[in-house]
Motif scaffolding. Sequence first.
Motif, PDB file in Angstrom:
ATOM      1  N   LEU A 282       2.875 -10.696  -1.775  1.00  0.00           N
ATOM      2  CA  LEU A 282       2.490 -12.012  -1.265  1.00  0.00           C
ATOM      3  C   LEU A 282       1.568 -11.878  -0.060  1.00  0.00           C
ATOM      4  O   LEU A 282       0.564 -12.600   0.047  1.00  0.00           O
ATOM      5  N   LEU A 283       1.877 -10.954   0.839  1.00  0.00           N
ATOM      6  CA  LEU A 283       1.047 -10.792   2.031  1.00  0.00           C
ATOM      7  C   LEU A 283      -0.367 -10.353   1.655  1.00  0.00           C
ATOM      8  O   LEU A 283      -1.353 -10.868   2.207  1.00  0.00           O
ATOM      9  N   VAL A 284      -0.474  -9.429   0.723  1.00  0.00           N
ATOM     10  CA  VAL A 284      -1.796  -8.984   0.273  1.00  0.00           C
ATOM     11  C   VAL A 284      -2.543 -10.144  -0.383  1.00  0.00           C
ATOM     12  O   VAL A 284      -3.745 -10.344  -0.146  1.00  0.00           O
ATOM     13  N   ALA A 285      -1.844 -10.928  -1.200  1.00  0.00           N
ATOM     14  CA  ALA A 285      -2.474 -12.079  -1.850  1.00  0.00           C
ATOM     15  C   ALA A 285      -2.958 -13.095  -0.820  1.00  0.00           C
ATOM     16  O   ALA A 285      -4.067 -13.639  -0.940  1.00  0.00           O
ATOM     17  N   LEU A 286      -2.148 -13.349   0.196  1.00  0.00           N
ATOM     18  CA  LEU A 286      -2.550 -14.287   1.250  1.00  0.00           C
ATOM     19  C   LEU A 286      -3.792 -13.789   1.982  1.00  0.00           C
ATOM     20  O   LEU A 286      -4.677 -14.579   2.346  1.00  0.00           O
ATOM     21  N   ALA A 287      -3.863 -12.468   2.184  1.00  0.00           N
ATOM     22  CA  ALA A 287      -5.034 -11.893   2.856  1.00  0.00           C
ATOM     23  C   ALA A 287      -6.283 -12.033   1.988  1.00  0.00           C
ATOM     24  O   ALA A 287      -7.363 -12.389   2.478  1.00  0.00           O
ATOM     25  N   LEU A 288      -6.146 -11.768   0.701  1.00  0.00           N
ATOM     26  CA  LEU A 288      -7.295 -11.863  -0.202  1.00  0.00           C
ATOM     27  C   LEU A 288      -7.760 -13.307  -0.374  1.00  0.00           C
ATOM     28  O   LEU A 288      -8.945 -13.560  -0.624  1.00  0.00           O
ATOM     29  N   LEU A 289      -6.838 -14.248  -0.225  1.00  0.00           N
ATOM     30  CA  LEU A 289      -7.183 -15.667  -0.331  1.00  0.00           C
ATOM     31  C   LEU A 289      -7.716 -16.233   0.984  1.00  0.00           C
ATOM     32  O   LEU A 289      -8.112 -17.395   1.047  1.00  0.00           O
ATOM     33  N   GLY A 290      -7.695 -15.421   2.032  1.00  0.00           N
ATOM     34  CA  GLY A 290      -8.211 -15.869   3.317  1.00  0.00           C
ATOM     35  C   GLY A 290      -7.241 -16.699   4.133  1.00  0.00           C
ATOM     36  O   GLY A 290      -7.629 -17.306   5.134  1.00  0.00           O
ATOM     37  N   LEU A 291      -5.969 -16.716   3.738  1.00  0.00           N
ATOM     38  CA  LEU A 291      -4.976 -17.500   4.474  1.00  0.00           C
ATOM     39  C   LEU A 291      -4.419 -16.744   5.673  1.00  0.00           C
ATOM     40  O   LEU A 291      -3.851 -17.353   6.588  1.00  0.00           O
ATOM     41  N   VAL A 292      -4.531 -15.428   5.643  1.00  0.00           N
ATOM     42  CA  VAL A 292      -4.211 -14.581   6.795  1.00  0.00           C
ATOM     43  C   VAL A 292      -5.364 -13.594   6.940  1.00  0.00           C
ATOM     44  O   VAL A 292      -6.159 -13.415   6.004  1.00  0.00           O
ATOM     45  N   PRO A 293      -5.507 -12.938   8.087  1.00  0.00           N
ATOM     46  CA  PRO A 293      -6.625 -12.006   8.275  1.00  0.00           C
ATOM     47  C   PRO A 293      -6.692 -10.936   7.187  1.00  0.00           C
ATOM     48  O   PRO A 293      -5.665 -10.413   6.748  1.00  0.00           O
ATOM     49  N   LEU A 294      -7.900 -10.612   6.780  1.00  0.00           N
ATOM     50  CA  LEU A 294      -8.111  -9.663   5.684  1.00  0.00           C
ATOM     51  C   LEU A 294      -7.532  -8.284   5.993  1.00  0.00           C
ATOM     52  O   LEU A 294      -7.139  -7.551   5.075  1.00  0.00           O
ATOM     53  N   VAL A 295      -7.445  -7.937   7.273  1.00  0.00           N
ATOM     54  CA  VAL A 295      -6.934  -6.620   7.645  1.00  0.00           C
ATOM     55  C   VAL A 295      -5.507  -6.404   7.136  1.00  0.00           C
ATOM     56  O   VAL A 295      -5.064  -5.259   6.968  1.00  0.00           O
ATOM     57  N   LEU A 296      -4.802  -7.488   6.838  1.00  0.00           N
ATOM     58  CA  LEU A 296      -3.416  -7.362   6.391  1.00  0.00           C
ATOM     59  C   LEU A 296      -3.291  -6.836   4.964  1.00  0.00           C
ATOM     60  O   LEU A 296      -2.182  -6.566   4.506  1.00  0.00           O
ATOM     61  N   VAL A 297      -4.426  -6.662   4.272  1.00  0.00           N
ATOM     62  CA  VAL A 297      -4.345  -5.978   2.974  1.00  0.00           C
ATOM     63  C   VAL A 297      -3.888  -4.534   3.175  1.00  0.00           C
ATOM     64  O   VAL A 297      -3.407  -3.888   2.234  1.00  0.00           O
ATOM     65  N   LEU A 298      -4.026  -4.029   4.401  1.00  0.00           N
ATOM     66  CA  LEU A 298      -3.571  -2.667   4.701  1.00  0.00           C
ATOM     67  C   LEU A 298      -2.063  -2.525   4.552  1.00  0.00           C
ATOM     68  O   LEU A 298      -1.548  -1.407   4.475  1.00  0.00           O
ATOM     69  N   ALA A 299      -1.367  -3.653   4.503  1.00  0.00           N
ATOM     70  CA  ALA A 299       0.079  -3.595   4.271  1.00  0.00           C
ATOM     71  C   ALA A 299       0.391  -2.914   2.947  1.00  0.00           C
ATOM     72  O   ALA A 299       1.460  -2.311   2.781  1.00  0.00           O
ATOM     73  N   ALA A 300      -0.548  -2.996   2.009  1.00  0.00           N
ATOM     74  CA  ALA A 300      -0.343  -2.357   0.710  1.00  0.00           C
ATOM     75  C   ALA A 300      -0.159  -0.854   0.852  1.00  0.00           C
ATOM     76  O   ALA A 300       0.541  -0.224   0.047  1.00  0.00           O
ATOM     77  N   ALA A 301      -0.772  -0.264   1.883  1.00  0.00           N
ATOM     78  CA  ALA A 301      -0.644   1.181   2.089  1.00  0.00           C
ATOM     79  C   ALA A 301       0.752   1.568   2.550  1.00  0.00           C
ATOM     80  O   ALA A 301       1.175   2.720   2.379  1.00  0.00           O
ATOM     81  N   LEU A 302       1.476   0.622   3.136  1.00  0.00           N
ATOM     82  CA  LEU A 302       2.830   0.901   3.607  1.00  0.00           C
ATOM     83  C   LEU A 302       3.861   0.792   2.488  1.00  0.00           C
ATOM     84  O   LEU A 302       4.947   1.374   2.585  1.00  0.00           O
ATOM     85  N   TYR A 303       3.516   0.065   1.443  1.00  0.00           N
ATOM     86  CA  TYR A 303       4.491  -0.161   0.373  1.00  0.00           C
ATOM     87  C   TYR A 303       4.955   1.134  -0.301  1.00  0.00           C
ATOM     88  O   TYR A 303       6.174   1.321  -0.495  1.00  0.00           O
ATOM     89  N   PRO A 304       4.053   2.054  -0.668  1.00  0.00           N
ATOM     90  CA  PRO A 304       4.542   3.309  -1.274  1.00  0.00           C
ATOM     91  C   PRO A 304       5.483   4.075  -0.350  1.00  0.00           C
ATOM     92  O   PRO A 304       6.450   4.698  -0.820  1.00  0.00           O
ATOM     93  N   LEU A 305       5.226   4.038   0.954  1.00  0.00           N
ATOM     94  CA  LEU A 305       6.114   4.705   1.904  1.00  0.00           C
ATOM     95  C   LEU A 305       7.493   4.043   1.902  1.00  0.00           C
ATOM     96  O   LEU A 305       8.523   4.723   2.004  1.00  0.00           O
ATOM     97  N   HIS A 306       7.495   2.724   1.783  1.00  0.00           N
ATOM     98  CA  HIS A 306       8.759   1.981   1.717  1.00  0.00           C
ATOM     99  C   HIS A 306       9.538   2.378   0.461  1.00  0.00           C
ATOM    100  O   HIS A 306      10.756   2.604   0.512  1.00  0.00           O
ATOM    101  N   VAL A 307       8.833   2.474  -0.654  1.00  0.00           N
ATOM    102  CA  VAL A 307       9.494   2.853  -1.910  1.00  0.00           C
ATOM    103  C   VAL A 307      10.055   4.267  -1.816  1.00  0.00           C
ATOM    104  O   VAL A 307      11.195   4.532  -2.240  1.00  0.00           O
ATOM    105  N   LEU A 308       9.283   5.189  -1.269  1.00  0.00           N
ATOM    106  CA  LEU A 308       9.753   6.570  -1.132  1.00  0.00           C
ATOM    107  C   LEU A 308      10.996   6.640  -0.247  1.00  0.00           C
ATOM    108  O   LEU A 308      11.952   7.369  -0.552  1.00  0.00           O
ATOM    109  N   ALA A 309      10.991   5.886   0.852  1.00  0.00           N
ATOM    110  CA  ALA A 309      12.156   5.865   1.735  1.00  0.00           C
ATOM    111  C   ALA A 309      13.369   5.283   1.012  1.00  0.00           C
ATOM    112  O   ALA A 309      14.504   5.757   1.185  1.00  0.00           O
ATOM    113  N   SER A 310      13.133   4.272   0.178  1.00  0.00           N
ATOM    114  CA  SER A 310      14.224   3.656  -0.579  1.00  0.00           C
ATOM    115  C   SER A 310      14.787   4.619  -1.616  1.00  0.00           C
ATOM    116  O   SER A 310      16.012   4.712  -1.799  1.00  0.00           O
TER     117      SER A 310
END
Length: 226
Positions: free
Chosen positions: A160-188
């Motif tokens: 959702l956060l990446v989608a909001l960034a791509l839609l311009g509803l939040v700053p585009l820099v927040l697409v970088l959150a996608a890079a944290l997701y694999p780390l979250h999965v690995l930790a899980s």
Amino acid sequence: SGIDGDLNNPRRASGTFAARGLTRTEIGCLALSLLALSLLLFGLVGQNTLLLGLAIAGLSALYSAPPVHLKGAPLFSSALHLAGGALHFLLGYATFTAIDARGLAISCFFGLVFTAGHFTHETRDHESDDLNGIRTNAVAFGKRQSFFAGLALFTVAYALLVALALLGLVPLVLVLAAALYPLHVLASLRALREGLTYESLIRLQGQYRTFFAIIGLLMLAAALLA
């Protein structure tokens, strides 16, 4: 509320107010005093912030206060976290601007994160909650099911956060959150391999809180540089 269960939990008993010589009455008076002061300050900011503050207080009472105590009601407890997480964001949002569709969309991200964290927290406390007769999601449906529900909601939150960034509803820099997701999965997955022990889930919580702190810093930096 819940102090009896905490006193029965060796991991928590020493940190309770009762162990430090405080009574329920004293803590209750302190809580009510802080609530009154908070609502007064929210009222000074505006009507919307006051209403949101009252709503958050109401949800907290439904979750913790006897005899309702929806902490022990599977799914209902998670619904309270979903609503509460969204309302906490909207409380800050309404301080600076009117609540609109954009604010509601962003609030869903925070609601999802709150709820996902709640599922993970209940997975961590499965044994103590079961011992104290608190029917959380993990107790009712199982530790693994609660854990995977939390991971699924975290996944939706990142998406959702990446989608909001791509839609311009939040700053585009927040697409970088996608890079944290694999780390979250690995930790899980590491916590899962270790059997979802208390210690492994404590570590996981520390890790994903760091990830979301990074996202929060990105949000703050983007707001300051806008």
